[in-house]
Enzyme design. Sequence first.
Site, PDB file in Angstrom:
ATOM      1  N   ASN A 194     -13.006   1.516   1.601  1.00  0.00           N
ATOM      2  CA  ASN A 194     -14.251   2.016   1.025  1.00  0.00           C
ATOM      3  C   ASN A 194     -15.440   1.122   1.337  1.00  0.00           C
ATOM      4  O   ASN A 194     -16.580   1.527   1.168  1.00  0.00           O
ATOM      5  CB  ASN A 194     -14.104   2.169  -0.488  1.00  0.00           C
ATOM      6  CG  ASN A 194     -13.352   3.431  -0.861  1.00  0.00           C
ATOM      7  OD1 ASN A 194     -13.934   4.502  -0.941  1.00  0.00           O
ATOM      8  ND2 ASN A 194     -12.057   3.317  -1.057  1.00  0.00           N
ATOM      9  N   TYR A 248      -1.206  -3.618   2.950  1.00  0.00           N
ATOM     10  CA  TYR A 248      -1.992  -2.417   2.643  1.00  0.00           C
ATOM     11  C   TYR A 248      -1.383  -1.236   3.387  1.00  0.00           C
ATOM     12  O   TYR A 248      -1.420  -1.186   4.617  1.00  0.00           O
ATOM     13  CB  TYR A 248      -3.440  -2.651   3.081  1.00  0.00           C
ATOM     14  CG  TYR A 248      -4.447  -1.606   2.677  1.00  0.00           C
ATOM     15  CD1 TYR A 248      -4.138  -0.566   1.810  1.00  0.00           C
ATOM     16  CD2 TYR A 248      -5.747  -1.668   3.166  1.00  0.00           C
ATOM     17  CE1 TYR A 248      -5.079   0.368   1.437  1.00  0.00           C
ATOM     18  CE2 TYR A 248      -6.708  -0.745   2.808  1.00  0.00           C
ATOM     19  CZ  TYR A 248      -6.376   0.279   1.945  1.00  0.00           C
ATOM     20  OH  TYR A 248      -7.318   1.209   1.588  1.00  0.00           O
ATOM     21  N   LYS A 266      -0.719  -2.651  -1.777  1.00  0.00           N
ATOM     22  CA  LYS A 266      -1.497  -1.520  -2.270  1.00  0.00           C
ATOM     23  C   LYS A 266      -0.961  -0.276  -1.589  1.00  0.00           C
ATOM     24  O   LYS A 266      -0.982  -0.172  -0.355  1.00  0.00           O
ATOM     25  CB  LYS A 266      -2.992  -1.677  -1.966  1.00  0.00           C
ATOM     26  CG  LYS A 266      -3.814  -0.466  -2.405  1.00  0.00           C
ATOM     27  CD  LYS A 266      -5.260  -0.514  -1.937  1.00  0.00           C
ATOM     28  CE  LYS A 266      -5.979   0.766  -2.368  1.00  0.00           C
ATOM     29  NZ  LYS A 266      -7.342   0.867  -1.804  1.00  0.00           N
TER      30      LYS A 266
END
Length: 317
Positions: A53, A147, A176
């Site tokens: 993001n 990730y 994550k």
Amino acid sequence: MSSEFSKPPPSGIYVPAVLFFKADEEFDLDAIKAHVLRLAKGGVTGILVQGSNGEAQHLSHDERKFAIRFTREILDEHGFTDVLIIAGTGAQSTRETKKLCADAADAGAAYVLVLTPSTWPPQMTKENIIRFHREVADASPIPTMVYNFPVVTAGLDLDSDTIAVLAQHPNIVGTKLSCGNIGKLQRLVASAPREKFAVFAGKSDVFLQGLLSGSAGVIGALVNIAPATHKKLYDQWKSGNGLVEAMQGQILLGQADWEAQKIGGIGGIKKIVSQQFGYGERWVRGPLAPVSDDKLQSLNHDHLLELINLEKSTVGQ
């Protein structure tokens, strides 16, 4: 790295913060500061700078390092010294990833979150993926996290066996899971002790489901819009007697998360934050496209507006 195990990040609410730009695509420092402070005041445990993001792949090395340092300085100057910074250090080569990890540590990050390279998917075998993450963790001056986000890694989706192997490394302390796979999350929770390895849901639409499966919390894009509401749900669950209320909150998070994705992901979050919280503008760096008023108005986002009203009332309590 030594054989001594590094500690994982504490459980809680983490936000992959959007990075605000001006119309010329230069940093909007005032908006970035306003956003960081609203997130911190909303009760986040940590801020992920240069996650997906944060448009990390659209920034130079100097810009990435500046964004981390600037965020740390804002937090420290306003008394939020306990809010952690995780830095995204994804790159397409092992060498560059190592450099970004060193930069992140120098700029004030406590942890780094590492995407799997994806320029050559056929060559990213399980063995090569494990080798890459181990070599980065060996070199990183701060603990690393894996990730897993197939949407931005050309469909590469690390399975629980692969991540469990990586969890045995002394400097790899968490993951994550933006794949949203609760079965994978639960298997990983069972495979490594919490004091060694933290498993985070990567999407708000599985936040509570992840907690019920033993996750350490969430690192979710929707937290950009509603940090206090996420914190309230987390506290309800943690109290042990607020599960019914937390379930109702999760229903709204799931609906709002889906609407935010349809509006336009990063651009949609910036547009909503600008419109509803009075700072920043909708600009993103190309090739992403900003979200227009017409597009926002054309899409049903009633649940997202309900979440925003709840957020504002929660902050005002």
